[in-house]
Write an enzyme that holds these catalytic residues in place. Structure first.
Site, short mmCIF file in Angstrom:
data_model
loop_
_atom_site.label_atom_id
_atom_site.label_comp_id
_atom_site.label_asym_id
_atom_site.label_seq_id
_atom_site.Cartn_x
_atom_site.Cartn_y
_atom_site.Cartn_z
N ASP A 1 9.71 79.22 -62.08
CA ASP A 1 8.54 79.23 -61.22
C ASP A 1 7.37 78.97 -62.14
O ASP A 1 7.01 79.81 -62.96
CB ASP A 1 8.44 80.61 -60.55
N SER B 1 41.10 71.10 -55.28
CA SER B 1 42.33 71.01 -56.08
C SER B 1 42.43 72.00 -57.25
O SER B 1 42.01 71.72 -58.35
CB SER B 1 42.57 69.58 -56.57
N ASP C 1 15.66 81.67 -53.50
CA ASP C 1 14.31 82.16 -53.80
C ASP C 1 14.08 83.48 -53.09
O ASP C 1 14.67 83.75 -52.04
CB ASP C 1 13.24 81.14 -53.37
N LYS C 2 13.23 84.33 -53.71
CA LYS C 2 12.86 85.66 -53.21
C LYS C 2 14.03 86.63 -53.25
O LYS C 2 14.20 87.45 -52.36
CB LYS C 2 12.26 85.58 -51.80
N TYR D 1 6.84 94.01 -63.67
CA TYR D 1 7.16 93.09 -62.58
C TYR D 1 6.33 91.82 -62.68
O TYR D 1 5.11 91.88 -62.72
CB TYR D 1 6.93 93.75 -61.21
N ARG E 1 6.84 90.67 -52.53
CA ARG E 1 6.54 91.36 -53.78
C ARG E 1 7.79 91.84 -54.52
O ARG E 1 7.75 92.79 -55.29
CB ARG E 1 5.60 92.55 -53.53
N LYS F 1 10.41 87.96 -58.87
CA LYS F 1 11.85 88.22 -58.92
C LYS F 1 12.55 87.15 -59.75
O LYS F 1 12.00 86.09 -60.02
CB LYS F 1 12.42 88.22 -57.50
N ASP F 2 13.79 87.44 -60.11
CA ASP F 2 14.57 86.54 -60.96
C ASP F 2 15.38 85.62 -60.07
O ASP F 2 16.60 85.64 -60.10
CB ASP F 2 15.50 87.37 -61.83
#
Ligand code: 13P
Ligand code: 13P
Ligand code: MG
Ligand code: MG
Length: 370
Positions: free
Chosen positions: A13, A248, A133-134, A234, A271, A237-238
């Site tokens: 990000d 196969s 995301d989030k 914080y 958040r 987020k990761d």
């Protein structure tokens, strides 16, 4: 250079447009320009630039192996340059995931998320890149378990002799920085005891057992970078990514997508502090709007050919996932009505890196013994 092919998915990000909702087209354009240069220099063989919410995603095919300094440094320079542009455009949280300044050989531990697989290409080599995301890396635990261990999801575990013996899960304790290899189905219940605690134990890789595929080549990989451990607080987020090989000797493409028909609850959302449903969406709908979400997942499918990715197929851009999206929205309504109450808001242990410690500190003197 090895004969093996490597897929590297590296994401960051570097600034949201607007807020934390999307990636500005100029950032994607610049990333494409710079990866085209990398292609001309022979660092990579092919690439695809994508986004999920406010995360810029670089998907690269090459022959330089995992943890290649050349490939990581190319990705890092893309994020550095796009951060500059994000600052010029005053995008939100410009450089959010750029937590270290000096690149020294490997992008791991610097902020961006990484998922890589190195393998001998089969006669035909389909794979899927998932981008979320989030939410956080543990959001992949449930779908990865379903894909590689649950016969109610993956019919091949019963029907296909090539995968009937199951898979080996590499599970990381991301708090203690330890890992363990566990064999499934033999250790299924112990595996679930760990990975059900998804904020601490995460599936990092899945390995094949003795059989059709080389046992030393992983078949799935998830990014497990934890930003707060790098930043000490914080910083968003990761939002994780994963690569999963298909067919196969492995689960079929449809078995890999099937878990996402159930929009399971993941932590993240507004958040980074709320539980909410993971909604599977097409790339064109990967914009996090309502309450900065709900958390989203995009799946791009490729049919790689000598490290050339070719055109991606936007796999959740399909009516078959409409019900999952509708269900996710019903769950979003239901969860939102809890406002600041758990279990919509994350439990205390997961709020440790937000403002909550500050609130407690402020009230410290006013607390009386009862
Ligand atoms: P494979 O050809 O990869 O074994 O897959 C079988 C199949 O038809 C999946 O639906
Ligand atoms: P990102 O981690 O996607 O930047 O989101 C941060 C956030 O606080 C959303 O409300
Ligand atoms: Mg952001
Ligand atoms: Mg994000």
């Amino acid at each position: 250079m090895t004969e093996k092919t490597t897929i590297s998915v590296i994401k960051a990000d570097v600034g949201g447009w607007p807020g934390h909702s999307n990636v500005h087209p100029r950032l994607k354009e610049e990333a494409k320009k710079m990866l085209t240069e990398g292609l001309k220099k022979g660092t990579i063989i092919d690439f695809c630039v994508a986004h999920c919410g406010d995360d810029l995603e670089l998907i690269m095919g090459h022959k330089n192996g995992i943890d290649s300094e050349k490939v990581h440094s190319l990705a890092w320079s893309v994020f550095e340059r796009t951060t500059e542009i994000a600052k010029e455009l005053k995008l939100y949280g410009a450089g959010q995931d750029m937590l270290k300044d000096a690149f020294s050989g490997n992008i791991r531990g610097m902020g961006p998320g990484i998922a890589e697989l190195e393998f001998t290409e089969r006669k035909s080599e389909p794979f899927v890149v998932f981008m979320m995301d989030k939410t956080e890396p543990g959001a992949f635990n449930l779908p990865m378990y379903r894909i590689f261990a649950d016969p109610f999801n993956t019919a091949g575990l019963i029907i296909d002799p090539n995968i009937h013996d199951g898979f080996v899960f590499e599970i990381w304790d991301i708090f203690e920085h330890k890992k363990v290899l566990m064999s499934c189905p033999e250790e299924m219940y112990d595996i679930l005891a760990l990975i059900g605690a998804k904020s601490r134990f995460v599936i990092k890789r899945v390995w094949p057992k003795e059989g059709k595929l080389p046992v030393d080549e992983a078949v799935a990989s998830v990014s497990t970078e934890k930003l707060f451990q790098i930043a000490g607080e914080y910083v968003g987020k990761d939002d994780p990514v994963a690569v999963v090989r298909a067919q196969s000797g492995l689960p079929a493409l449809g078995e890999i997508l099937e878990p996402f028909a159930f929009p399971h609850l993941v932590s993240g959302w507004m958040r980074g502090s709320h539980n909410g449903p993971l909604m599977p969406v097409a790339q064109k709908n990967a914009t996090c709007t309502r309450f900065d979400g709900p958390p989203r997942v995009v799946a791009l499918g490729f049919q790689i050919n000598d490290a050339k990715l070719g055109e991606p197929v936007d796999l959740f851009d399909d009516v078959a996932f409409d019900h999952a999206r509708k269900k996710a929205q019903e769950i979003a309504d239901y969860m939102r009505r809890h406002g600041p109450f758990e279990p919509h808001r994350l439990p205390l242990a997961d709020m440790e890196y937000t403002t909550l410690p500050k609130v407690l500190k402020k009230l410290e003197k006013r607390f009386e013994v009862v």
